[in-house]
Design a protein around this motif. Structure first.
Motif, PDB file in Angstrom:
ATOM      1  N   LEU A 247       0.662  -1.042   0.373  1.00  0.00           N
ATOM      2  CA  LEU A 247      -0.361   0.094   0.254  1.00  0.00           C
ATOM      3  C   LEU A 247       1.247   1.402  -0.256  1.00  0.00           C
ATOM      4  N   THR A 248       1.830   1.220   0.872  1.00  0.00           N
ATOM      5  CA  THR A 248       3.039   2.649   0.566  1.00  0.00           C
ATOM      6  C   THR A 248       3.151   2.707  -1.192  1.00  0.00           C
ATOM      7  N   ARG A 249       3.988   1.424  -1.518  1.00  0.00           N
ATOM      8  CA  ARG A 249       4.364   1.598  -2.283  1.00  0.00           C
ATOM      9  C   ARG A 249       3.631   1.946  -3.248  1.00  0.00           C
ATOM     10  N   HIS A 250       2.296   1.466  -3.869  1.00  0.00           N
ATOM     11  CA  HIS A 250       1.909   1.841  -5.011  1.00  0.00           C
ATOM     12  C   HIS A 250       0.474   2.590  -4.194  1.00  0.00           C
ATOM     13  N   GLY A 251       0.613   3.155  -3.240  1.00  0.00           N
ATOM     14  CA  GLY A 251      -0.468   4.011  -2.724  1.00  0.00           C
ATOM     15  C   GLY A 251      -0.162   4.917  -3.468  1.00  0.00           C
ATOM     16  N   ARG A 252       1.444   5.625  -3.183  1.00  0.00           N
ATOM     17  CA  ARG A 252       2.225   6.817  -3.202  1.00  0.00           C
ATOM     18  C   ARG A 252       2.459   6.849  -4.882  1.00  0.00           C
ATOM     19  N   VAL A 253       2.077   6.310  -5.338  1.00  0.00           N
ATOM     20  CA  VAL A 253       1.569   6.887  -7.239  1.00  0.00           C
ATOM     21  C   VAL A 253       0.431   6.697  -6.919  1.00  0.00           C
ATOM     22  N   TYR A 254      -0.605   6.308  -7.066  1.00  0.00           N
ATOM     23  CA  TYR A 254      -1.811   6.755  -7.067  1.00  0.00           C
ATOM     24  C   TYR A 254      -2.050   7.856  -6.476  1.00  0.00           C
ATOM     25  N   LEU A 255      -2.098   8.162  -5.239  1.00  0.00           N
ATOM     26  CA  LEU A 255      -2.245   9.615  -4.587  1.00  0.00           C
ATOM     27  C   LEU A 255      -1.531  10.603  -5.220  1.00  0.00           C
ATOM     28  N   ALA A 256      -0.905  10.252  -5.888  1.00  0.00           N
ATOM     29  CA  ALA A 256      -0.105  11.440  -6.147  1.00  0.00           C
ATOM     30  C   ALA A 256      -1.367  11.949  -7.549  1.00  0.00           C
ATOM     31  N   GLU A 257      -1.626  10.511  -8.296  1.00  0.00           N
ATOM     32  CA  GLU A 257      -2.324  11.334  -9.400  1.00  0.00           C
ATOM     33  C   GLU A 257      -3.721  11.871  -8.635  1.00  0.00           C
ATOM     34  N   VAL A 258      -4.455  11.126  -7.662  1.00  0.00           N
ATOM     35  CA  VAL A 258      -5.459  12.014  -6.993  1.00  0.00           C
ATOM     36  C   VAL A 258      -5.350  13.480  -6.664  1.00  0.00           C
ATOM     37  N   PHE A 259      -4.450  13.478  -6.696  1.00  0.00           N
ATOM     38  CA  PHE A 259      -4.325  14.713  -6.028  1.00  0.00           C
ATOM     39  C   PHE A 259      -2.890  15.336  -6.712  1.00  0.00           C
ATOM     40  N   ARG A 260      -2.734  16.163  -8.652  1.00  0.00           N
ATOM     41  CA  ARG A 260      -2.431  16.124  -8.890  1.00  0.00           C
ATOM     42  C   ARG A 260      -1.758  17.461  -9.060  1.00  0.00           C
ATOM     43  N   GLY A 261      -0.511  17.751  -8.921  1.00  0.00           N
ATOM     44  CA  GLY A 261       0.227  19.003  -8.833  1.00  0.00           C
ATOM     45  C   GLY A 261       0.566  18.806  -7.307  1.00  0.00           C
ATOM     46  N   ASP A 262       0.007  18.028  -5.901  1.00  0.00           N
ATOM     47  CA  ASP A 262       0.919  18.771  -4.862  1.00  0.00           C
ATOM     48  C   ASP A 262       1.429  17.375  -4.315  1.00  0.00           C
ATOM     49  N   GLU A 263       1.644  17.123  -4.457  1.00  0.00           N
ATOM     50  CA  GLU A 263       3.371  15.422  -3.985  1.00  0.00           C
ATOM     51  C   GLU A 263       2.987  15.545  -2.930  1.00  0.00           C
ATOM     52  N   ARG A 264       3.358  16.858  -1.981  1.00  0.00           N
ATOM     53  CA  ARG A 264       4.249  16.933  -0.804  1.00  0.00           C
ATOM     54  C   ARG A 264       2.343  16.169  -0.059  1.00  0.00           C
ATOM     55  N   LEU A 265       1.667  16.559  -0.167  1.00  0.00           N
ATOM     56  CA  LEU A 265       0.313  16.694   0.175  1.00  0.00           C
ATOM     57  C   LEU A 265      -0.407  14.811  -0.453  1.00  0.00           C
ATOM     58  N   ALA A 266       0.377  14.143  -1.397  1.00  0.00           N
ATOM     59  CA  ALA A 266      -0.157  12.982  -1.652  1.00  0.00           C
ATOM     60  C   ALA A 266       0.774  11.794  -0.801  1.00  0.00           C
ATOM     61  N   ALA A 267       1.924  13.026  -0.528  1.00  0.00           N
ATOM     62  CA  ALA A 267       3.339  11.722   0.132  1.00  0.00           C
ATOM     63  C   ALA A 267       2.896  11.920   1.670  1.00  0.00           C
ATOM     64  N   ALA A 268       2.286  13.337   2.175  1.00  0.00           N
ATOM     65  CA  ALA A 268       1.901  12.661   3.370  1.00  0.00           C
ATOM     66  C   ALA A 268       0.652  12.736   4.047  1.00  0.00           C
ATOM     67  N   LEU A 269      -0.176  12.242   3.121  1.00  0.00           N
ATOM     68  CA  LEU A 269      -1.891  11.684   3.146  1.00  0.00           C
ATOM     69  C   LEU A 269      -1.604   9.925   2.844  1.00  0.00           C
ATOM     70  N   ASN A 270      -0.165   9.246   1.644  1.00  0.00           N
ATOM     71  CA  ASN A 270      -0.135   7.953   2.004  1.00  0.00           C
ATOM     72  C   ASN A 270       0.335   7.820   2.804  1.00  0.00           C
ATOM     73  N   GLN A 271       1.092   8.181   4.131  1.00  0.00           N
ATOM     74  CA  GLN A 271       1.477   7.966   5.417  1.00  0.00           C
ATOM     75  C   GLN A 271       0.765   7.548   6.248  1.00  0.00           C
TER      76      GLN A 271
END
Length: 127
Positions: free
Chosen positions: A26-50
């Motif tokens: 989930l950590t590995r693949h969720g990072r990619v998925y959340l980066a797509e969901v929150f396009r343009g906000d990599e920090r938000l995607a990474a924080a939410l993934n954690q």
């Protein structure tokens, strides 16, 4: 070691290992998925993934601990396998159900973001 204690040890070992493996995936693949969901906000995607992974571990390990008690008497190897299959099966179903709920929620978020992009021409809402 009695069969009940052996069942406890196997249940804890297998369910914690399964939880750790699923959490890593989930950590590995969720990072990619959340980066797509929150396009343009990599920090938000990474924080939410954690945060989601931490929640995943807390919920699953808590459920594993609560589900540890064995009601029936385990007297032989067959009883060990039957008890383990029931307990691990329920743990896996709970993990899967929680995962599907999360995917549905983030699919809705992504869908709304795509609609917003189509309507405003901007991936993020200002304001």
């Amino acid at each position: 070691m009695t069969t009940v204690v052996f069942s406890y040890v196997l249940y804890l070992l297998l369910s914690v290992l399964l939880t750790a493996w699923v959490g890593r995936m989930l950590t590995r693949h969720g990072r990619v998925y959340l980066a797509e969901v929150f396009r343009g906000d990599e920090r938000l995607a990474a924080a939410l993934n954690q945060l989601l992974v931490i929640g995943f571990y807390l919920v699953n390990l808590g459920f594993i601990a609560l589900w540890l008690h064995i009601d029936q008497r385990v007297v032989d190897v067959r009883g060990v396998f039957e008890t383990l299959s029931l307990k691990l099966g329920i743990v896996l179903l709970v993990i899967g159900a929680l995962h599907m709920v999360n995917l549905w929620i983030f699919a809705r978020i992504r869908h709304n973001a795509l609609l917003r992009t189509q309507l405003t021409g901007s991936p993020r809402q200002t304001g």
